[in-house]
Design an enzyme around this catalytic site. Structure first.
Site, PDB file in Angstrom:
ATOM      1  CG  HIS A 132      -0.215   2.187  -9.271  1.00 32.39           C
ATOM      2  ND1 HIS A 132      -0.452   1.861  -7.951  1.00 32.39           N
ATOM      3  CD2 HIS A 132      -1.305   2.904  -9.670  1.00 32.39           C
ATOM      4  CE1 HIS A 132      -1.632   2.355  -7.585  1.00 32.39           C
ATOM      5  NE2 HIS A 132      -2.161   2.998  -8.604  1.00 32.39           N
ATOM      6  CG  LEU A 149       9.338 -17.030  -3.675  1.00 36.03           C
ATOM      7  CD1 LEU A 149       9.237 -17.026  -2.151  1.00 36.03           C
ATOM      8  CD2 LEU A 149       9.771 -15.643  -4.169  1.00 36.03           C
ATOM      9  CG  ASP A 164      -2.099   0.917   1.096  1.00 35.30           C
ATOM     10  OD1 ASP A 164      -2.394   1.357  -0.038  1.00 35.30           O
ATOM     11  OD2 ASP A 164      -2.743   1.213   2.126  1.00 35.30           O
TER      12      ASP A 164
HETATM   13  C1  IPE Z   1      -5.424  -2.906  -0.315  1.00 33.67           C
HETATM   14  O1  IPE Z   1      -5.102  -1.565  -0.429  1.00 33.67           O
HETATM   15  C2  IPE Z   1      -5.336  -3.581  -1.641  1.00 33.67           C
HETATM   16  C3  IPE Z   1      -4.008  -3.671  -2.233  1.00 33.67           C
HETATM   17  C4  IPE Z   1      -2.878  -3.288  -1.682  1.00 33.67           C
HETATM   18  C5  IPE Z   1      -3.961  -4.282  -3.524  1.00 33.67           C
HETATM   19  P1  IPE Z   1      -6.218  -0.434  -0.590  1.00 33.67           P
HETATM   20  O2  IPE Z   1      -5.502   0.861  -0.633  1.00 33.67           O
HETATM   21  O3  IPE Z   1      -7.107  -0.759  -1.732  1.00 33.67           O
HETATM   22  O4  IPE Z   1      -7.044  -0.622   0.757  1.00 33.67           O
HETATM   23  P2  IPE Z   1      -7.921   0.387   1.630  1.00 33.67           P
HETATM   24  O5  IPE Z   1      -8.924   1.003   0.705  1.00 33.67           O
HETATM   25  O6  IPE Z   1      -6.974   1.417   2.170  1.00 33.67           O
HETATM   26  O7  IPE Z   1      -8.515  -0.446   2.707  1.00 33.67           O
HETATM   27  C1  IPE Z   2      -1.502   0.283  -3.362  1.00 31.73           C
HETATM   28  O1  IPE Z   2      -1.339   1.655  -3.372  1.00 31.73           O
HETATM   29  C2  IPE Z   2      -1.720  -0.276  -4.757  1.00 31.73           C
HETATM   30  C3  IPE Z   2      -3.074  -0.777  -5.000  1.00 31.73           C
HETATM   31  C4  IPE Z   2      -4.056  -0.780  -4.139  1.00 31.73           C
HETATM   32  C5  IPE Z   2      -3.326  -1.325  -6.311  1.00 31.73           C
HETATM   33  P1  IPE Z   2      -2.561   2.662  -3.354  1.00 31.73           P
HETATM   34  O2  IPE Z   2      -2.914   2.989  -4.781  1.00 31.73           O
HETATM   35  O3  IPE Z   2      -3.676   2.142  -2.528  1.00 31.73           O
HETATM   36  O4  IPE Z   2      -1.893   3.918  -2.662  1.00 31.73           O
HETATM   37  P2  IPE Z   2      -2.544   4.921  -1.626  1.00 31.73           P
HETATM   38  O5  IPE Z   2      -3.131   4.104  -0.524  1.00 31.73           O
HETATM   39  O6  IPE Z   2      -3.581   5.687  -2.380  1.00 31.73           O
HETATM   40  O7  IPE Z   2      -1.402   5.765  -1.181  1.00 31.73           O
HETATM   41 MG    MG Z   3      -4.158   2.325  -0.557  1.00 31.01          MG
END
Ligand code: IPE
Ligand code: IPE
Ligand code: MG
Length: 247
Positions: A28, A122, A11
């Site tokens: 990303h 792995l 995240d």
């Molecule tokens: C969880 O992250 C999903 C992934 C890392 C793929 P999100 O950013 O989508 O989760 P919430 O919305 O903060 O719970």
């Molecule tokens: C995690 O990063 C990647 C996915 C959920 C695909 P986020 O896109 O959720 O990044 P934040 O939480 O907005 O910083």
């Molecule tokens: Mg996120």
């Protein structure tokens, strides 16, 4: 422990991009570098199974352009990394729904799964269009069908059987890492994490590297896992029945 199952909620890509004054997708893109680094490091650190949360079923709620970029990155990752994954003994498997993944990304994922299926250094599981609640419902449905067909008795449904139906017998999660400071599970491996140790770090995923994973594992190794029992060094419990002479 050298056959660990580690799960990572990757995240913070969006927040990382914001700190760089870049669009979200650049976060990303940068996150793919972290995936590369962590996958390279994992076997050396005693990890046998690594489950990475790449796209949740709730991530479909995001703008179409961002979702499109994420699947483009998945396709590129699978296509570009295949040779190295193969060489490093990594077996790749996708977990989650397959019916909604864009065809071109799914093709590359399946090609990578096929090419690496013989590897065992792995086990890299990529959670894509993944919802743990949905998986539990799917596994329950599969077992219910077997009961309907008469090949399984309802009484035979046990935690072991549900575990097999869910993940084909992958060992339970030992350590769950979530980056970027949020302390929640977001529908990730609910069943498999019954006794997982949880590790939260404020490091954003695109900044997360081998040294951060090493730190998480060092923290994990200092913890005492009891699984509902008593600490290994605990003194024997006092007798529950009082000595008759003392009463
Ligand atoms: C969880 O992250 C999903 C992934 C890392 C793929 P999100 O950013 O989508 O989760 P919430 O919305 O903060 O719970
Ligand atoms: C995690 O990063 C990647 C996915 C959920 C695909 P986020 O896109 O959720 O990044 P934040 O939480 O907005 O910083
Ligand atoms: Mg996120």
């Amino acid at each position: 422990m050298s056959n660990m199952h580690v799960g990572i909620i990757m995240d913070g890509n969006g927040r990382w991009a914001r700190t760089q004054r870049k669009p979200r997708w650049r976060g990303h893109l940068a996150g793919v570098e972290s995936v590369r680094d962590i996958v390279r490091a994992a076997p050396d650190l005693g990890i046998a199974t690594l489950t990475l949360y790449a796209f949740s079923s709730d991530n479909w709620k995001r703008p179409q352009a961002e979702v499109g970029r994420l699947f483009w990155l998945l396709r590129e990752y699978c296509a570009r990394e295949r040779a190295e994954l193969l060489e490093n003994g990594v077996r790749v498997t996708g977990i989650g729904r397959r019916d909604r993944i864009p065809r071109s990304a799914l093709n590359e994922l399946e090609r990578t799964e096929c090419a690496t299926s013989g590897n065992d250094r792995l086990n890299l599981r990529l959670a894509i269009d993944y919802s743990s609640q949905w998986e539990i419902a799917r596994a329950s449905r599969d077992l219910a069908h077997r009961v309907e067909q008469g090949t399984l008795a309802a009484e035979e449904i046990s935690t072991d059987l549900l575990t097999k139906a869910l993940s084909g017998g992958v060992p339970p999660v030992d350590l769950l890492v979530r980056t970027a400071g949020e302390q929640r599970i977001s529908d990730f491996m609910l069943w498999e994490m019954a006794y997982a140790e949880l590790y939260f770090t404020t490091v954003l995923w695109p900044d997360f590297r081998r040294a951060d994973l090493t730190r998480a594992l060092a923290d994990f190794r200092r913890r005492e896992r009891r699984f509902g029992g008593l600490p290994a060094h605990a003194a024997p419990p006092p007798a529950l029945v009082p000595d008759a002479r003392a009463v």
